[in-house]
Structures are given as C-alpha cells and as structure tokens.
Enzyme design. Structure first.
Site, PDB file in Angstrom:
ATOM      1  N   GLY A 235       0.846  -1.195   0.000  1.00 29.35           N
ATOM      2  CA  GLY A 235       0.000   0.000   0.000  1.00 29.35           C
ATOM      3  C   GLY A 235       0.874   1.235   0.000  1.00 29.35           C
TER       4      GLY A 235
ATOM      5  N   ASP B 187      -7.095  -5.212 -26.754  1.00 29.12           N
ATOM      6  CA  ASP B 187      -8.204  -5.296 -25.807  1.00 29.12           C
ATOM      7  C   ASP B 187      -9.553  -5.086 -26.491  1.00 29.12           C
ATOM      8  OD1 ASP B 187      -6.036  -5.383 -24.157  1.00 29.12           O
ATOM      9  OD2 ASP B 187      -6.221  -3.307 -23.485  1.00 29.12           O
TER      10      ASP B 187
ATOM     11  N   LYS C 204      -3.350  -8.174 -19.158  1.00 25.41           N
ATOM     12  CA  LYS C 204      -3.067  -8.239 -20.596  1.00 25.41           C
ATOM     13  C   LYS C 204      -2.812  -9.664 -21.090  1.00 25.41           C
ATOM     14  CE  LYS C 204      -2.385  -5.172 -23.835  1.00 25.41           C
ATOM     15  NZ  LYS C 204      -3.343  -4.049 -23.851  1.00 25.41           N
TER      16      LYS C 204
ATOM     17  N   GLU D  88       4.458 -11.207  -6.010  1.00 19.55           N
ATOM     18  CA  GLU D  88       3.394 -11.416  -6.999  1.00 19.55           C
ATOM     19  C   GLU D  88       3.738 -10.927  -8.393  1.00 19.55           C
ATOM     20  OE1 GLU D  88       3.520  -9.277  -4.561  1.00 19.55           O
ATOM     21  OE2 GLU D  88       2.463  -7.412  -4.941  1.00 19.55           O
TER      22      GLU D  88
ATOM     23  N   CYS E  76       5.182  -6.122   1.512  1.00 18.61           N
ATOM     24  CA  CYS E  76       5.545  -4.699   1.440  1.00 18.61           C
ATOM     25  C   CYS E  76       4.912  -3.914   2.599  1.00 18.61           C
ATOM     26  CB  CYS E  76       5.186  -4.131   0.071  1.00 18.61           C
ATOM     27  SG  CYS E  76       6.031  -2.583  -0.231  1.00 18.61           S
ATOM     28  N   TYR E  77       3.944  -3.050   2.341  1.00 21.12           N
ATOM     29  CA  TYR E  77       3.314  -2.334   3.465  1.00 21.12           C
ATOM     30  C   TYR E  77       2.779  -3.343   4.481  1.00 21.12           C
ATOM     31  CZ  TYR E  77       0.096   0.490   6.211  1.00 21.12           C
ATOM     32  OH  TYR E  77      -0.547   1.089   7.251  1.00 21.12           O
TER      33      TYR E  77
ATOM     34  N   HIS F  22       7.889  -7.651  -3.635  1.00 19.93           N
ATOM     35  CA  HIS F  22       6.600  -8.071  -4.191  1.00 19.93           C
ATOM     36  C   HIS F  22       6.727  -9.442  -4.866  1.00 19.93           C
ATOM     37  CE1 HIS F  22       4.305  -4.402  -3.522  1.00 19.93           C
ATOM     38  NE2 HIS F  22       5.472  -3.797  -3.640  1.00 19.93           N
TER      39      HIS F  22
HETATM   40  P1  XMP Z   1       1.714   2.393 -18.008  1.00 17.58           P
HETATM   41  O1  XMP Z   1       2.187   3.545 -18.823  1.00 17.58           O
HETATM   42  O2  XMP Z   1       0.594   2.764 -17.103  1.00 17.58           O
HETATM   43  O3  XMP Z   1       1.094   1.380 -19.050  1.00 17.58           O
HETATM   44  O4  XMP Z   1       2.819   1.684 -17.320  1.00 17.58           O
HETATM   45  C1  XMP Z   1       0.764   0.035 -18.813  1.00 17.58           C
HETATM   46  C2  XMP Z   1       0.198  -0.509 -20.094  1.00 17.58           C
HETATM   47  O5  XMP Z   1      -1.075   0.096 -20.337  1.00 17.58           O
HETATM   48  C3  XMP Z   1      -1.056   0.762 -21.598  1.00 17.58           C
HETATM   49  N1  XMP Z   1      -1.835   1.972 -21.420  1.00 17.58           N
HETATM   50  C4  XMP Z   1      -3.116   2.098 -21.801  1.00 17.58           C
HETATM   51  N2  XMP Z   1      -3.939   1.240 -22.403  1.00 17.58           N
HETATM   52  N3  XMP Z   1      -5.639   2.868 -22.369  1.00 17.58           N
HETATM   53  C5  XMP Z   1      -5.200   1.643 -22.711  1.00 17.58           C
HETATM   54  O6  XMP Z   1      -5.965   0.874 -23.293  1.00 17.58           O
HETATM   55  C6  XMP Z   1      -4.858   3.779 -21.754  1.00 17.58           C
HETATM   56  O7  XMP Z   1      -5.266   4.884 -21.469  1.00 17.58           O
HETATM   57  C7  XMP Z   1      -3.533   3.372 -21.456  1.00 17.58           C
HETATM   58  N4  XMP Z   1      -2.475   3.994 -20.879  1.00 17.58           N
HETATM   59  C8  XMP Z   1      -1.463   3.104 -20.849  1.00 17.58           C
HETATM   60  C9  XMP Z   1       0.399   1.034 -21.895  1.00 17.58           C
HETATM   61  O8  XMP Z   1       0.615   1.190 -23.274  1.00 17.58           O
HETATM   62  C10 XMP Z   1       1.040  -0.190 -21.321  1.00 17.58           C
HETATM   63  O9  XMP Z   1       0.938  -1.271 -22.194  1.00 17.58           O
END
Ligand code: XMP
Length: 513
Positions: A55, A227, A369, A171, A82-83, A169
C-alpha cells in the site's frame, strides 16, 4: 460452502489483484477484501490463510490503514507483503523506519537459513522492490530470512505463530521466484489442497453477456488494439449483428494504423461486423489546443471519444449498451479502488460524469493483458492480432509531452514508424513487450549540414514485461540504436536528437507522458 479460501486484505497497493491472481494460479480460491473487513467477518469466512497487500502509506501516517491485532491470534497463517510486512512488524513490536536508501525495481535478495516461505528458493534471488520505509528490526520471536545490502529485513517469519512477511513483491513477474514463495505459503504453509479451477473465461463471459444483453443493440468502441479487438470479437460471437463497432480515428494513431484497422475489421475484412469509421482528427486536435497536462489530455480525449460514440449511437438509434475493452490494470491505475491514482486510463477514470447509454459493458475488466491474449486465442482470433503491441486509448496524445499539435503528431508518427521497422528488421519484436517513440517537449540546439537547428528530441522506449504492472527497460543493441537515431534525425523534419529511456516501472511507467 466449504471451499478452501485465501483472503487477501487490500491495503491499497497497485498489485493487490495480481496477488489474488497468483493464488488462483496455485489452484486455490481467493477473495480480495478491504483491509477494514471486521474480525467477525474474517472468522466467519474461515480462510485457510490471509495475505496483506502492499500500500502507498507509511505505518506512521495519520489514519494509516491497519487491522485488528486479534487477527494475528486466530491461528490462521498470515503473509504480509511490502506495506503489509511493515504493518505486521510495527503491530507486533518490531521497528519500522524511513529507509536511508529507497529501493525501486530489481534487487538481489540474499535468502539465508531455513525458512518455510523461501524454501527451495535460490540463495541469491532477484526480487522487485518498491518501498520508502523498511523494517529496521523484526519483532521478538521472528527470524530474519532474507536481506539485501540496504534492507536488513527483506523477509522475516515466526513459524510458531505462522506469521510471514516480505518487503518485496512476490506477486510480480520480475520477482523471479515469487511464484514459488506464494506457492509455499498457500499450498505448504496454509495446506490448501489446490483443487480449485477457474471456469473458462470465454464460456463464462459469453453465457453472462447473453443473459444481460438479450435482444438489445450494442455499440462497441473498437480501436484495433488487442483489448478492444478481443472485446469486439467476443461480443460478435454472443450477439452477431446486434453489435455495431465504431472505430474513431482520433488522428492520434500510429502511422498507417487507421487503414490497417479498417482492412481487418471493415467490409471485406476478416470479420462479418457492422463497422463504422469516424474520422475525427480535427475535432480532437481542436479540443487539445493549448492543453499540456497529461491527465487533462487523457480526460479530454476520453470525453470526446464518448461524445463521438453517443453521436453515432443516435444515428443508429435505440442503442442500449456500450462495450469497451477496459482491462484490469486500467482499472487499478485509475485509482477506482483504494490504490493510488497513477493516471486516468482512457475509458475508465477518463469517463465524463454523464454518459448517454443505459449501461457500459466491460467484459475484460478483470483480466490482465496476458489473460486477455489467452482469451483472444480461446476465441480463435489470429495470433498476429492477439500479440499486437498494446497502444494506449489516448494514443499519441499521451506520447507527446506538452501541447499536441498536428506537426508534433507527424514527428512522433514518423519516428515511431522508423523505430518499429528497425526493431522488426533486427528480429527483436517478439522479445519486446512494447516499444515506441515519444516526443519530448524539449528543443535543443543542433547543427545539421552547415546550419544551426533548434529542434525537438525524440525519446525511444522499449520494455520487457508480461503483466505490464512492472517492467524493465530493454537492453537494445547499440548498433540498432545507431541506425534508428540516424534515420530519425535524417528523415524526420523537426527532430535533431534521439534519447533512449533507461527507466523501469517502477519508478517510471511504461508510457512516456
Ligand atoms: P503504463 O504507462 O501505465 O502502461 O505503465 C501500462 C500498459 O497500459 C497501456 N496503457 C493504456 N492502455 N488505455 C489503454 O488501453 C490507456 O489509457 C492506457 N495507458 C497506458 C500502456 O501502453 C502499457 O501497455
């Protein structure tokens, strides 16, 4: 029901659902509940083990989340992460302090002595840390079972009381033997038999969606990314032509991408879908004029998206549901639970207050993902689509630091195209989870030909990760960086410098915004 269950108490960490998922991967049923769950309810649930998540708080913070001290006396094994580990140490009389050196990212952990939790784990093992406070001294009766050069108590346990804790972590994928530790806790320490199996995601979701939608009309926000493609194909399997997919070209897509999406999902493509493409580039650019703050950009793009959908829905008439490809990391990082807000992911925190649909359906909302990809394969979507690189909903809008202009979009599109071509040429595209170019807001002096330039710097990013919750930057070959750098400055007008981002997640994020 007498099902064996592990209870995860959520103290607001970014990875809380990931813990639940890992427990389920041990074939043990698991539920996540807020840390404030009463001791009576916990007793009634009769869990075989309890896990405290990480946390963002310090145990010394005002109103720091905690638990009833009787919880440690129930005779149920407890595992603090962690926390959660700091809380256990603090509540049981150990000492917690601000670490002289914060640890973020990979750390070599030395596991020594005999330990039920790290049983079978290598003596030196790579773990993922993310902490500012640490346990300075374990409580009486605990033995320290792991440490790093800067963290004296990376793991501790009190076997007589079945209490275990780790500062890192286990996990996340980057903790190389984390799964072994969670397995040790769940299956060996808590003695769960491991007879639980998750129902096939696609079958279960298809059944539930059929019941919910009936003969309603559904609009799907299709971006062509993994997605939303999985969400669209899933829905088309459930309701066929009751579904219309709307693809909004917001002008912030990668070069050539809009046409590729239309080729796959549009008329004559691989799917028999009602497909509408809306070219809305100018409209988005106008709304983004003068806006620099990344959160503000996300919110504007998210809202404009919804408005475009609403307009299309009105044209179709009597649309009941809107489908979105929101996935679990989007939900967690948008801070809808107790977790700290990292950014408003498009379509979640970015949603306007008022949305003109009866209901929003997000069938992938609880998946990570890699699970979305598995579901995609289960649905028969071709591999080249399923393993496409993720691309954020707000697109290049969040890969351009500062104000978004048409000129900057062109620069980042061209640079990204070159980078992608060279990565594929070098055969590295399958090893990298994500790679892209972003445009910094920094202009600096250069000399090209005989002239002075005052142009932008492009930044290149490449990361390896499985679940996208944590990531390491990729060690790209210098020769490749050479080629990409010289191609970009030679071919992309307005760019005179190329940088490579050597940050992991944490402390950075994968996107560069
Ligand atoms: P970050 O930058 O948060 O990204 O470490 C983690 C994963 O999420 C994707 N990402 C998004 N995917 N809408 C999406 O569908 C978004 O607004 C968005 N922002 C980040 C990013 O490309 C990476 O795979």
């Amino acid at each position: 029901m007498n099902r064996e269950m592990i209870l995860v108490l959520d103290f607001g960490g970014q990875y809380n659902q990931l813990i639940a998922r890992r427990v389920r991967e041990c074939n043990v049923y698991c539920e996540v509940h807020p840390y404030s769950l009463s001791i009576e309810k916990i007793r009634a649930m009769n869990p075989k083990g309890i896990i405290f998540t990480g946390g963002p708080d310090s145990v010394y913070a005002e109103e720091a989340p905690n638990c009833a001290s009787e919880l440690f006396e129930l005779g149920i094994p407890v595992f603090g992460i962690c926390y959660g580990s700091q809380l256990m140490a603090y509540m049981l009389g150990g000492s917690v302090a601000t670490a002289p050196v914060s640890e973020y990212g990979r750390a070599e952990v030395d596991t020594s002595g005999s330990s039920a939790l790290v049983d079978g784990v290598g003596r030196k093992t790579i773990c993922w840390m993310s902490h500012t406070d640490y346990i300075e001294q374990a409580p009486e009766g605990f033995s320290v079972t792991a440490s790093t050069t800067v963290c004296p108590v990376a793991a501790m346990e009190c076997r007589e009381r079945d209490l275990y804790a780790v500062q890192f972590h286990p996990e996340v994928m980057h903790t190389q033997e984390g799964m072994k530790m969670l397995f040790n806790f769940v299956r060996k320490i808590c003695k769960c038999s491991g007879d639980w199996k998750m129902e096939s995601f696609a079958e279960k979701t298809i059944r539930e969606l059929r019941e919910k939608i009936g003969c309603g009309k559904v609009l799907c926000a299709l971006s062509g990314g993994v997605d939303s493609s999985v969400a669209a194909v899933l829905l088309s399997k459930v309701i066929g032509k009751q579904l219309t997919c709307v693809f909004v070209d917001h002008g912030l897509l990668r070069k050539k991408e809009a046409n590729e999406v239309e080729e796959i999902f549009g008329p004559g493509g691989s799917y028999d879908l009602n497909f509408i493409r809306v070219n809305a580039g100018e409209r988005f650019l106008a709304r983004l004029k003068g806006v620099e703050e990344p959160e503000a950009k996300r919110k504007i793009i998210g809202e404009e998206f919804i408005r475009v959908f609403e307009e299309e829905a009105k044209k179709i008439g009597a649309v009941d549901f809107l489908v979105q490809g929101t996935i679990y990391p989007d939900v967690i990082e948008s801070g809808l639970g107790k977790s700290a807000v990292i950014k408003s992911h498009h379509n979640v925190g970015g949603l306007p207050d008022y949305v003109d649909f009866k209901e929003i359906i997000e069938p992938l909302r609880l998946l990570f993902k890699d699970e979305v990809r598995k579901a995609g394969l289960e649905l028969g979507i071709p591999e080249h689509l399923v393993f496409r690189q993720p691309f954020p909903g707000p697109g290049l809008g969040v890969r351009i630091i500062g104000e978004v202009t048409e000129e900057k979009v062109r620069m980042v599109q061209e640079a990204d195209q070159i980078y992608g071509e060279e990565i594929v040429k070098a055969g590295l595209h399958k090893e990298l989870a994500q790679y892209f170019a972003a445009l910094t807001n920094m202009r600096s002096v250069g000399c090209m030909g005989d002239g002075r330039t005052y142009d932008y710097a492009v930044v290149l990013r490449a990361v390896t990760t499985t679940d996208f919750m944590t990531a390491e930057y990729a060690h790209l070959p210098w020769e490749l960086l050479d080629t990409v750098s010289s191609r970009i400055v030679n071919e992309v007008k307005g760019v005179n410098r190329v940088l490579y981002d050597c940050s992991g997640k944490p402390p950075a994020t994968i996107e560069f915004e």
